[in-house]
Scaffold this active site. Structure first.
Site, mmCIF file in Angstrom:
data_model
loop_
_atom_site.group_PDB
_atom_site.id
_atom_site.type_symbol
_atom_site.label_atom_id
_atom_site.label_comp_id
_atom_site.label_asym_id
_atom_site.label_seq_id
_atom_site.Cartn_x
_atom_site.Cartn_y
_atom_site.Cartn_z
ATOM 1 N N ASP A 157 0.950 -1.299 0.031
ATOM 2 C CA ASP A 157 0.172 0.039 0.061
ATOM 3 C C ASP A 157 1.005 1.193 0.027
ATOM 4 O O ASP A 157 1.854 1.494 -0.566
ATOM 5 C CB ASP A 157 -0.956 -0.117 1.157
ATOM 6 C CG ASP A 157 -2.583 0.491 0.926
ATOM 7 O OD1 ASP A 157 -2.333 2.111 0.766
ATOM 8 O OD2 ASP A 157 -3.384 -0.213 0.890
ATOM 9 N N HIS A 216 -3.682 5.773 3.330
ATOM 10 C CA HIS A 216 -4.266 4.611 3.184
ATOM 11 C C HIS A 216 -3.865 3.243 3.644
ATOM 12 O O HIS A 216 -4.639 2.317 4.242
ATOM 13 C CB HIS A 216 -4.391 4.506 1.530
ATOM 14 C CG HIS A 216 -5.273 3.322 1.165
ATOM 15 N ND1 HIS A 216 -4.964 2.131 0.649
ATOM 16 C CD2 HIS A 216 -6.702 3.525 0.699
ATOM 17 C CE1 HIS A 216 -6.042 1.469 0.321
ATOM 18 N NE2 HIS A 216 -7.035 2.276 0.233
ATOM 19 N N SER A 405 -11.598 -0.934 -0.503
ATOM 20 C CA SER A 405 -10.083 -1.175 0.133
ATOM 21 C C SER A 405 -10.260 -1.480 1.643
ATOM 22 O O SER A 405 -9.125 -1.879 2.342
ATOM 23 C CB SER A 405 -9.563 0.271 -0.081
ATOM 24 O OG SER A 405 -8.824 0.383 -1.087
#
Length: 463
Positions: A157, A216, A405
Site C-alpha cells: 500500500d 491509506h 479497500s
C-alpha cells in the site's frame, strides 16, 4: 486511461483517545478505478517485456527504436523474469512493434495502480463491522479460537505511519517505489517503508482538483492487525498478527512492475537488488487496482506467491461495475472481495460479478448533500487507524473510510486467523473454507457478491 484512486473514502477524524467522531467530513464521491499507464497523452513510456531465452535484448530494443525514432532502455529485470523497458518519448505503435519482435515472448504497458478498513479497546463498540448480526462478520466467536498469533500479513500500500495501535506490530518492510518523484523520499527503492504522503495539487495526477494525503496503508493495516486488548483505540481482525509494510503506492499511484516485485518479495521470493525478506508473509493484502485484463506480469507474480503458500487478497474495486474489467481483482489465484454496507447490501460503489469470491464489510458513508441521504453517517464507515497530516505525517488518529479497500483487509485478517489455527492451509484450501462457510448476503446484491458475507467464527471453527 482514467486516473483515480480505487479507494472511495470519507474521513471523519477522531481524536486519538476519543470515542466520538469529531471534525468535518469532506465529501467523498465514487471514483472510477482506471488503471493508469505510465504515459504521456495515452502513449506508454514504460513497458514490461518478457524476452525469449537467449534473445539479444539490446539488439531487439535498438531495432525497434531505430524504426520508430526513439531510444529504448532496459532498466531492470523483475523477479518474474520480464524486464522494465523505458522510452525517451512517446511513439505511436511502439507496443505493437515490441510485441511483433521474434525475440519477445510478450510485451505490455507498465500500468499504474491506485489506492482503490470482544476486546477492551475503547472504540471497539464503533466497530460494527465485526460483531453486528446483520452486516458484521461474526468475529467474537472466532477470537475464542484464534487471534492471529504467529502470522505475518503483508500490506502492499502507501506504507506505514507511526501509531500507538500499530507500532508494536510493524515488521521491517521495504519501499518498492522506483520513482523518486512518486516516492517523495529523494530516492528509489530502499528499506524504509515510511508513508511520505500521496497528496497532489490541482492539475496533477490527471485530476482537476487536489487531494490531501490518504494514509491509506495505515488505515488498511489497522483493520488487519491493530493491537487488541491494549485499552487503546480499536482492534484489528487478527489483533495479534504482525504487519509487513510494503510501500508500492505514492504520489499518483504506483506501477505494476513495482507491485509485482513487491508481491514476490513479500511472499519470500527473490528480487534482484533487494535484500531477502526476513519475515515472509502468508497473507498479502492488495487494496489497490485499475482497469484492464490481468497482465502476464501479475499472473506470474501471484502464481509465484501462491507457490510459496501465500494467499493474496484483493479489493474488487469501487466503480460499481463488473470486477472482471479490473486488475488484479480479475487475476487467477487471488481472493477478490466486494464491499457491503452496514445493512448487508452491496455498497453503492462496490464492483460485483463472477470474479468476486466473497464479500466483507466496506461501509457506506452518506453526507447531508448526498441524495438520497438526509443525514451524515460517518458511523456507518469502517473505523481504523489513521494520521491527521494534510500532506506529510502528523499525529495518529482514528477515522472512518469506506471502500472495497476497507473490505479486503477484513478478509486478509480472517485468513490470518485461519492460518493461526491451522498453519498448513494452502491458498486453495483457504479460499474453499472462506466460500464454504460464508453466509448469505443479508441484504441485496445486484450483479453478484460471490459466495456471501464472510463468517469469521464459522470459518475458523471449520479449519
Amino acid at each position: 486511461m482514467k486516473r483515480s484512486r480505487v479507494m472511495v473514502f470519507v474521513a471523519g477524524a477522531t481524536a486519538l483517545a476519543a470515542a466520538t467522531f469529531a471534525g468535518p467530513v469532506p465529501a467523498g464521491a465514487q471514483a472510477p478505478a482506471g488503471a493508469e499507464a505510465v504515459s504521456i497523452d495515452g502513449q506508454s513510456e514504460q513497458f514490461i517485456v518478457q524476452f525469449k531465452a537467449g534473445a539479444d535484448r539490446g539488439q531487439a530494443l535498438r531495432a525497434v527504436g531505430a524504426r520508430l525514432g526513439v531510444t529504448l532502455s532496459d532498466q531492470r529485470q523483475l523477479a518474474v523474469g520480464a524486464h522494465v523497458v523505458t522510452v525517451n518519448r512517446r511513439a505511436a505503435g511502439l507496443l505493437a512493434a515490441l510485441q511483433a519482435r521474434g525475440e519477445v515472448e510478450y510485451a505490455e504497458p507498465d500500468t499504474l495502480m491506485h489506492a482503490m478498513s470482544t476486546p477492551n479497546d475503547p472504540n471497539y463498540p464503533q466497530q460494527w463491522d465485526y460483531y453486528e448480526p446483520t452486516g458484521g462478520m461474526n468475529l467474537p466467536g472466532a477470537w475464542d479460537l484464534a487471534t492471529g498469533t504467529g502470522v505475518v500479513v503483508a500490506v502492499l500500500d502507501t506504507g506505514k505511519t507511526s501509531h500507538p495501535d500499530l507500532d508494536a506490530h510493524w515488521l521491517p518492510g521495504y519501499d518498492f517505489i522506483s520513482s523518486s518523484a512518486t516516492a517523495r523520499d529523494g530516492n528509489g527503492r530502499d528499506s524504509n517503508p515510511q508513508d511520505e504522503g500521496d497528496w497532489y495539487a490541482a492539475g496533477e495526477c490527471g485530476q482537476a482538483t487536489g487531494s490531501n494525503s490518504s494514509w491509506h496503508g495505515t488505515h488498511v493495516a489497522g483493520t488487519v492487525a491493530a493491537i487488541g486488548n491494549n485499552g487503546v483505540g480499536v482492534a484489528g481482525v487478527a489483533y495479534n498478527a504482525k504487519v509487513l509494510p510494503v510501500r508500492v503506492l505514492g504520489k499518483c499511484g504506483g506501477t505494476s512492475s513495482d507491485i509485482a516485485d513487491a508481491i514476490v518479495w513479500a511472499s519470500g521470493g527473490s528480487v534482484a537488488g533487494v535484500p531477502a525478506n526476513a519475515n515472509p508473509a502468508k497473507v498479502i493484502n492488495l487494496s489497490l487496482g485499475g482497469s484492464g485484463a490481468c497482465s502476464q506480469t501479475y499472473r506470474r507474480a501471484i502464481s509465484s506467491a501462491n507457490s510459496r503458500g501465500t494467499t493474496v487478497v484483493v479489493a474488487a474495486g469501487n466503480s460499481n461495475a463488473d470486477a472482471s474489467g479490473f486488475t488484479p481483482a480479475n487475476c487467477a489465484g487471488v481472493v477478490t472481495v466486494a464491499a457491503l454496507d452496514r445493512a448487508g447490501n452491496r455498497a453503492f460503489y462496490s464492483n460485483f460479478g463472477a470474479t468476486v469470491e466473497v464479500s466483507a464489510p466496506g461501509g457506506e458513508v452518506r453526507l447531508e448533500t448526498d441524495p438520497p441521504g438526509t443525514r451524515s453517517t460517518p458511523q456507518d464507515g469502517i473505523l481504523s487507524t489513521l494520521n491527521d497530516g494534510a500532506t506529510t505525517p502528523g499525529s495518529p488518529i482514528y477515522s472512518t473510510y469506506m471502500g472495497t479497500s476497507m473490505a479486503a483487509p477484513h478478509v486478509a485478517g480472517l485468513v490470518a486467523l485461519m492460518l493461526s489455527k491451522n498453519p498448513g492451509l494452502t491458498p486453495s484450501q483457504v479460499l474453499t473454507a472462506l466460500q464454504g462457510h460464508a453466509r448469505p448476503i443479508p441484504g441485496s446484491c445486484g450483479g453478484g457478491c460471490g459466495a456471501g458475507l464472510v463468517d469469521a467464527a464459522a470459518t475458523v471453527a471449520a479449519v
